[in-house]
Write a protein that holds these residues in place. Sequence first.
Motif, PDB file in Angstrom:
ATOM      1  N   LYS A 131      42.153  36.442  28.253  1.00 52.10           N
ATOM      2  CA  LYS A 131      42.698  36.788  29.296  1.00 52.10           C
ATOM      3  C   LYS A 131      41.686  37.041  30.669  1.00 52.10           C
ATOM      4  N   VAL A 132      40.879  37.771  30.319  1.00 51.73           N
ATOM      5  CA  VAL A 132      39.908  38.367  31.165  1.00 51.73           C
ATOM      6  C   VAL A 132      39.126  37.084  31.827  1.00 51.73           C
ATOM      7  N   ARG A 133      38.836  36.233  30.958  1.00 52.50           N
ATOM      8  CA  ARG A 133      38.039  35.214  31.660  1.00 52.50           C
ATOM      9  C   ARG A 133      38.913  34.318  32.552  1.00 52.50           C
ATOM     10  N   GLY A 134      40.321  34.298  31.936  1.00 55.59           N
ATOM     11  CA  GLY A 134      41.396  33.463  32.833  1.00 55.59           C
ATOM     12  C   GLY A 134      41.309  34.171  34.426  1.00 55.59           C
ATOM     13  N   PHE A 135      41.244  35.547  34.230  1.00 53.73           N
ATOM     14  CA  PHE A 135      41.259  36.232  35.568  1.00 53.73           C
ATOM     15  C   PHE A 135      39.976  35.790  36.460  1.00 53.73           C
ATOM     16  N   LEU A 136      38.953  35.745  35.678  1.00 53.94           N
ATOM     17  CA  LEU A 136      37.806  35.506  36.538  1.00 53.94           C
ATOM     18  C   LEU A 136      37.530  33.823  36.793  1.00 53.94           C
ATOM     19  N   ASP A 137      38.531  33.203  36.367  1.00 53.93           N
ATOM     20  CA  ASP A 137      38.572  31.614  36.525  1.00 53.93           C
ATOM     21  C   ASP A 137      39.274  31.379  37.861  1.00 53.93           C
ATOM     22  N   ILE A 138      38.917  31.829  38.984  1.00 53.51           N
ATOM     23  CA  ILE A 138      39.625  31.705  40.227  1.00 53.51           C
ATOM     24  C   ILE A 138      39.567  30.235  40.643  1.00 53.51           C
ATOM     25  N   PHE A 139      38.654  29.464  40.239  1.00 51.55           N
ATOM     26  CA  PHE A 139      38.344  28.214  40.796  1.00 51.55           C
ATOM     27  C   PHE A 139      38.912  27.123  39.708  1.00 51.55           C
ATOM     28  N   GLY A 140      39.538  27.762  38.795  1.00 51.18           N
ATOM     29  CA  GLY A 140      40.411  26.808  37.647  1.00 51.18           C
ATOM     30  C   GLY A 140      41.587  27.247  37.298  1.00 51.18           C
ATOM     31  N   ALA A 141      41.964  27.532  35.857  1.00 56.76           N
ATOM     32  CA  ALA A 141      43.280  27.899  35.651  1.00 56.76           C
ATOM     33  C   ALA A 141      43.446  29.499  35.942  1.00 56.76           C
ATOM     34  N   TRP A 142      43.373  29.762  37.012  1.00 58.90           N
ATOM     35  CA  TRP A 142      43.482  31.109  37.322  1.00 58.90           C
ATOM     36  C   TRP A 142      44.553  31.795  36.973  1.00 58.90           C
ATOM     37  N   ASN A 143      44.551  33.234  35.943  1.00 59.24           N
ATOM     38  CA  ASN A 143      45.566  34.056  35.914  1.00 59.24           C
ATOM     39  C   ASN A 143      45.414  35.266  36.500  1.00 59.24           C
ATOM     40  N   PRO A 144      46.340  35.752  37.634  1.00 62.46           N
ATOM     41  CA  PRO A 144      46.062  36.881  38.380  1.00 62.46           C
ATOM     42  C   PRO A 144      46.453  38.122  37.815  1.00 62.46           C
ATOM     43  N   ALA A 145      47.051  38.049  36.539  1.00 60.28           N
ATOM     44  CA  ALA A 145      47.833  39.207  36.009  1.00 60.28           C
ATOM     45  C   ALA A 145      46.846  40.486  35.845  1.00 60.28           C
ATOM     46  N   LEU A 146      45.646  40.348  35.646  1.00 63.81           N
ATOM     47  CA  LEU A 146      44.819  41.453  35.547  1.00 63.81           C
ATOM     48  C   LEU A 146      44.561  42.195  36.910  1.00 63.81           C
ATOM     49  N   MET A 147      44.765  41.557  37.664  1.00 67.34           N
ATOM     50  CA  MET A 147      44.512  42.246  39.005  1.00 67.34           C
ATOM     51  C   MET A 147      45.453  43.608  39.023  1.00 67.34           C
ATOM     52  N   PHE A 148      46.504  43.470  38.510  1.00 72.10           N
ATOM     53  CA  PHE A 148      47.448  44.722  38.404  1.00 72.10           C
ATOM     54  C   PHE A 148      47.108  45.905  37.562  1.00 72.10           C
ATOM     55  N   VAL A 149      46.039  45.470  36.484  1.00 69.63           N
ATOM     56  CA  VAL A 149      45.556  46.600  35.914  1.00 69.63           C
ATOM     57  C   VAL A 149      44.675  47.630  37.036  1.00 69.63           C
ATOM     58  N   MET A 150      43.684  46.793  37.657  1.00 70.14           N
ATOM     59  CA  MET A 150      42.884  47.485  38.718  1.00 70.14           C
ATOM     60  C   MET A 150      43.868  48.271  39.621  1.00 70.14           C
ATOM     61  N   GLY A 151      44.894  47.928  39.971  1.00 71.15           N
ATOM     62  CA  GLY A 151      45.743  48.256  40.976  1.00 71.15           C
ATOM     63  C   GLY A 151      46.361  49.230  40.319  1.00 71.15           C
ATOM     64  N   GLY A 152      46.859  49.472  39.161  1.00 68.44           N
ATOM     65  CA  GLY A 152      47.623  50.307  38.481  1.00 68.44           C
ATOM     66  C   GLY A 152      46.601  51.808  38.060  1.00 68.44           C
ATOM     67  N   ALA A 153      45.432  51.215  37.710  1.00 72.54           N
ATOM     68  CA  ALA A 153      44.352  52.285  37.460  1.00 72.54           C
ATOM     69  C   ALA A 153      44.209  53.126  38.579  1.00 72.54           C
ATOM     70  N   MET A 154      44.146  52.503  39.742  1.00 74.82           N
ATOM     71  CA  MET A 154      43.684  52.940  41.040  1.00 74.82           C
ATOM     72  C   MET A 154      44.582  54.168  41.619  1.00 74.82           C
ATOM     73  N   LEU A 155      45.866  53.971  41.213  1.00 71.65           N
ATOM     74  CA  LEU A 155      46.942  54.917  41.872  1.00 71.65           C
ATOM     75  C   LEU A 155      46.608  56.377  41.164  1.00 71.65           C
ATOM     76  N   PRO A 156      46.571  56.564  40.001  1.00 71.81           N
ATOM     77  CA  PRO A 156      46.616  58.021  39.281  1.00 71.81           C
ATOM     78  C   PRO A 156      45.219  58.440  39.833  1.00 71.81           C
ATOM     79  N   MET A 157      44.090  57.719  40.013  1.00 67.38           N
ATOM     80  CA  MET A 157      42.843  57.994  40.361  1.00 67.38           C
ATOM     81  C   MET A 157      42.580  58.316  42.074  1.00 67.38           C
ATOM     82  N   LEU A 158      43.381  57.850  42.860  1.00 66.67           N
ATOM     83  CA  LEU A 158      43.532  58.164  44.276  1.00 66.67           C
ATOM     84  C   LEU A 158      44.141  59.471  44.305  1.00 66.67           C
ATOM     85  N   ILE A 159      45.017  59.761  43.687  1.00 64.74           N
ATOM     86  CA  ILE A 159      45.626  61.367  43.451  1.00 64.74           C
ATOM     87  C   ILE A 159      44.597  62.334  43.000  1.00 64.74           C
ATOM     88  N   ALA A 160      44.254  61.825  42.036  1.00 64.36           N
ATOM     89  CA  ALA A 160      43.177  62.705  41.165  1.00 64.36           C
ATOM     90  C   ALA A 160      41.900  63.162  42.114  1.00 64.36           C
TER      91      ALA A 160
END
Lengths: 141, 152
Positions: B28-57
């Motif tokens: 899944k991670v390799r699919g996320f990095l494969d932006i020139f191929g069969a890109w799977n953007p789902a994991l972008m939300f992992v970073m987005g989700g992790a940012m929220l509590p940390m911005l507050i923290a």
Amino acid sequence: MPEAWLHALVGGLMIGGAAALMLLSLGRVAGVSGLSARAAGLAETGAPPGLALSFIIGLPLGAWLMARLIGGVALHFPPSAAALVVAGLLVGFGTRLGSGCTSGHGVCGMSRFSTRSVLATLVFMASGVATVALMNLAGLP
Amino acid sequence: MKQISLALLSGMLFGAGLTYSGMANPAKVRGFLDIFGAWNPALMFVMGGAMLPMLIAWRVQARLKAPLAAPRFSLPQDLRRIDGKLLAGAALFGIGWGVAGLCPGPGLTDLALAPRHAALFVLAMLGGMALFKAVTSRIVPEATKAFGSEEG
């Protein structure tokens, strides 16, 4: 919103929550590469080794509990052992040289608006993207 | 003991989050990095989700004199120093990340989910870290001390 996106978001919130817990209770950055180096006695500075080790042990423990809770997880690894070894060596050496990985620079550093971490994250993202693209071009799995 | 328990709890929540998010799955991670191929953007939300509590923290952290369960904050200080080590290290790490789809957190997390594959990766990763330690302590003894700014 596709289910995978929701899982990613909720999982991300848990990761950020874990890093926030580390920051506000123990006053440290939850950087996995630095903590694993400390836990293994491979870093001169950083968290107390016992503290680092218990965080590191927590990772697979939490994963095991979560996998039981959701009824298993499907993982797909590269087919060759060589790929795992080469990747591991590069990840280990690179994260020490660059003082951080996806958690330390990506999650903790970027949310702090650290110039170093934002730049490091852009560089490892770009290099990861280029690596996958080149491997696909070369027909490597 | 309290500190050890809090670190364990933080690690467990971190590992559970990596597992639930899909980030523990190398394909899944390799699919996320494969932006020139069969890109799977789902994991972008992992970073987005992790940012929220940390911005507050970080905002809360700025108002605290000391952390809740430790005498003082021990945080990276030098947030602006850009040098060759940072860039070269990030570039090498990215190559490794792309090759296997694993960074340190998921590698360790997967010890519970796919022990054989993960152990091979983790042992090699520790080997890479040991190599770094050996190289820096022999060639430039000061270099290891200069790593006071440890985002890690």
